[in-house]
Design an enzyme around this catalytic site. Structure first.
Site, PDB file in Angstrom:
ATOM      1  N   LYS A 135       0.818  -1.221   0.000  1.00 24.57           N
ATOM      2  CA  LYS A 135       0.000   0.000   0.000  1.00 24.57           C
ATOM      3  C   LYS A 135       0.861   1.285   0.000  1.00 24.57           C
ATOM      4  CE  LYS A 135      -4.045  -2.024   2.352  1.00 24.57           C
ATOM      5  NZ  LYS A 135      -4.966  -1.846   3.484  1.00 24.57           N
ATOM      6  N   TYR A 150     -12.643  -1.780  -3.579  1.00 21.57           N
ATOM      7  CA  TYR A 150     -13.101  -1.957  -2.195  1.00 21.57           C
ATOM      8  C   TYR A 150     -14.627  -1.898  -2.072  1.00 21.57           C
ATOM      9  CZ  TYR A 150      -8.612  -1.958   0.341  1.00 21.57           C
ATOM     10  OH  TYR A 150      -7.400  -2.308   0.880  1.00 21.57           O
ATOM     11  N   ASN A 186      -1.910   0.184   6.964  1.00 24.34           N
ATOM     12  CA  ASN A 186      -1.366  -1.092   7.454  1.00 24.34           C
ATOM     13  C   ASN A 186      -0.489  -1.816   6.430  1.00 24.34           C
ATOM     14  OD1 ASN A 186      -3.436  -1.832   5.789  1.00 24.34           O
ATOM     15  ND2 ASN A 186      -4.653  -2.871   7.343  1.00 24.34           N
ATOM     16  N   HIS A 238      -2.175  -5.344   1.539  1.00 22.80           N
ATOM     17  CA  HIS A 238      -3.502  -5.943   1.339  1.00 22.80           C
ATOM     18  C   HIS A 238      -3.288  -7.379   0.881  1.00 22.80           C
ATOM     19  CE1 HIS A 238      -7.552  -6.717  -0.280  1.00 22.80           C
ATOM     20  NE2 HIS A 238      -6.898  -7.302  -1.278  1.00 22.80           N
ATOM     21  N   GLU A 277      -9.706 -10.469  -7.656  1.00 28.53           N
ATOM     22  CA  GLU A 277      -8.760  -9.364  -7.447  1.00 28.53           C
ATOM     23  C   GLU A 277      -7.564  -9.451  -8.400  1.00 28.53           C
ATOM     24  OE1 GLU A 277      -7.847  -9.224  -3.255  1.00 28.53           O
ATOM     25  OE2 GLU A 277      -9.842  -8.491  -2.749  1.00 28.53           O
TER      26      GLU A 277
HETATM   27  P1  IDP Z   1      -8.064  -6.643   5.673  1.00 30.50           P
HETATM   28  O1  IDP Z   1      -7.241  -5.660   4.871  1.00 30.50           O
HETATM   29  O2  IDP Z   1      -7.316  -7.186   6.841  1.00 30.50           O
HETATM   30  O3  IDP Z   1      -8.699  -7.696   4.825  1.00 30.50           O
HETATM   31  P2  IDP Z   1     -10.674  -5.414   5.787  1.00 30.50           P
HETATM   32  O4  IDP Z   1     -11.654  -5.568   6.902  1.00 30.50           O
HETATM   33  O5  IDP Z   1     -10.980  -6.091   4.505  1.00 30.50           O
HETATM   34  O6  IDP Z   1      -9.235  -5.792   6.355  1.00 30.50           O
HETATM   35  O7  IDP Z   1     -10.553  -3.848   5.507  1.00 30.50           O
HETATM   36  C1  IDP Z   1      -9.928  -3.354   4.348  1.00 30.50           C
HETATM   37  C2  IDP Z   1      -9.011  -2.222   4.740  1.00 30.50           C
HETATM   38  O8  IDP Z   1      -9.795  -1.176   5.273  1.00 30.50           O
HETATM   39  C3  IDP Z   1      -8.029  -2.545   5.831  1.00 30.50           C
HETATM   40  O9  IDP Z   1      -6.841  -3.142   5.364  1.00 30.50           O
HETATM   41  C4  IDP Z   1      -7.755  -1.223   6.445  1.00 30.50           C
HETATM   42  O10 IDP Z   1      -6.780  -0.506   5.726  1.00 30.50           O
HETATM   43  C5  IDP Z   1      -9.089  -0.514   6.299  1.00 30.50           C
HETATM   44  N1  IDP Z   1      -9.870  -0.563   7.565  1.00 30.50           N
HETATM   45  C6  IDP Z   1     -10.467  -1.650   8.094  1.00 30.50           C
HETATM   46  N2  IDP Z   1     -11.095  -1.340   9.244  1.00 30.50           N
HETATM   47  C7  IDP Z   1     -10.876  -0.019   9.430  1.00 30.50           C
HETATM   48  C8  IDP Z   1     -11.280   0.906  10.452  1.00 30.50           C
HETATM   49  O11 IDP Z   1     -11.944   0.568  11.432  1.00 30.50           O
HETATM   50  N3  IDP Z   1     -10.853   2.191  10.274  1.00 30.50           N
HETATM   51  C9  IDP Z   1     -10.114   2.610   9.217  1.00 30.50           C
HETATM   52  N4  IDP Z   1      -9.730   1.783   8.243  1.00 30.50           N
HETATM   53  C10 IDP Z   1     -10.095   0.482   8.346  1.00 30.50           C
HETATM   54 MG    MG Z   2     -10.167  -7.584   3.305  1.00 28.45          MG
END
Ligand code: IDP
Ligand code: MG
Length: 184
Positions: free
Chosen positions: A12, A52, A115, A118, A129
């Site tokens: 990312k 997304y 984070n 992805h 994807e």
């Molecule tokens: P993942 O990336 O671990 O699969 P997902 O629930 O699919 O997590 O969420 C996609 C992305 O959305 C996450 O990687 C993160 O960057 C962002 N995200 C998820 N939850 C939150 C939140 O509570 N606040 C802000 N960003 C979030």
């Molecule tokens: Mg996800």
């Protein structure tokens, strides 16, 4: 029976911005993944929204799409036995604060939204994807172009002309003599 899978990984913007892509790629390789394809791109907000879409009802959707389209990312097709699950394990929990020691998000992640990586969450989503970033028709034309370049390099190589000369030696010699006759 081995179950070799492919999954999509994205490095990312926060990680690319900190020039961590080589370090993160090394982590994948050290953990037995093969990076089959990769490209560094920047996507538009509309593309991020499409990617997304599953999160469109979430409160962080807007922020998430702005972020993913905010700078260059590295998208990769990575391969390993049980790649989808193994990649999720190597990435760690979504929130770096909750991620297990040694995971990519624990080491490099800044916050839940930044984070660093992805990874597809299921085999079906991995297929969708991968197709999103590496369209099969693009792959087809890329392969075709590779073949054309290969043939072109063969055609224009010195070896090609030497072979041609040897095969038609007599013809070339005759041509040479004829040109001499014309000149003198
Ligand atoms: P993942 O990336 O671990 O699969 P997902 O629930 O699919 O997590 O969420 C996609 C992305 O959305 C996450 O990687 C993160 O960057 C962002 N995200 C998820 N939850 C939150 C939140 O509570 N606040 C802000 N960003 C979030
Ligand atoms: Mg996800």
């Amino acid at each position: 029976m081995s179950n070799i899978e492919q999954t999509l990984s994205i490095i990312k913007p926060d990680a690319v911005e900190r020039n961590l892509q080589e370090e993160i790629k090394k982590k994948f390789i050290e953990n037995g993944f093969i990076i089959k394809k990769e490209k560094k791109i920047q996507i538009s907000k509309a593309e991020a929204e499409e990617f997304y879409k599953v999160h469109e009802t979430k409160p962080f959707y807007e922020e998430l799409c702005n972020y993913l389209s905010s700078g260059p990312i590295v998208v990769m097709i990575i391969e390993k036995v049980n790649a989808v699950l193994e990649n999720r394990k190597l990435m760690g929990a979504t929130d770096p604060l909750k991620a297990e020691d040694g995971t990519i998000r624990k080491i490099y992640g800044i916050s839940i939204d930044k984070n660093s990586v992805h990874g597809s969450d299921s085999v079906d989503n991995a297929k969708i994807e991968i197709e999103f970033f590496f369209k099969s028709w693009e792959q087809f034309f890329a392969k075709l172009l590779d073949k054309v370049y290969f043939l072109q390099s063969k055609f224009f190589s010195r070896g090609f002309w030497v072979c041609l000369f040897l095969k038609f030696e007599f013809f070339f010699v005759l041509l040479f003599y004829q040109s001499q006759i014309n000149y003198f």
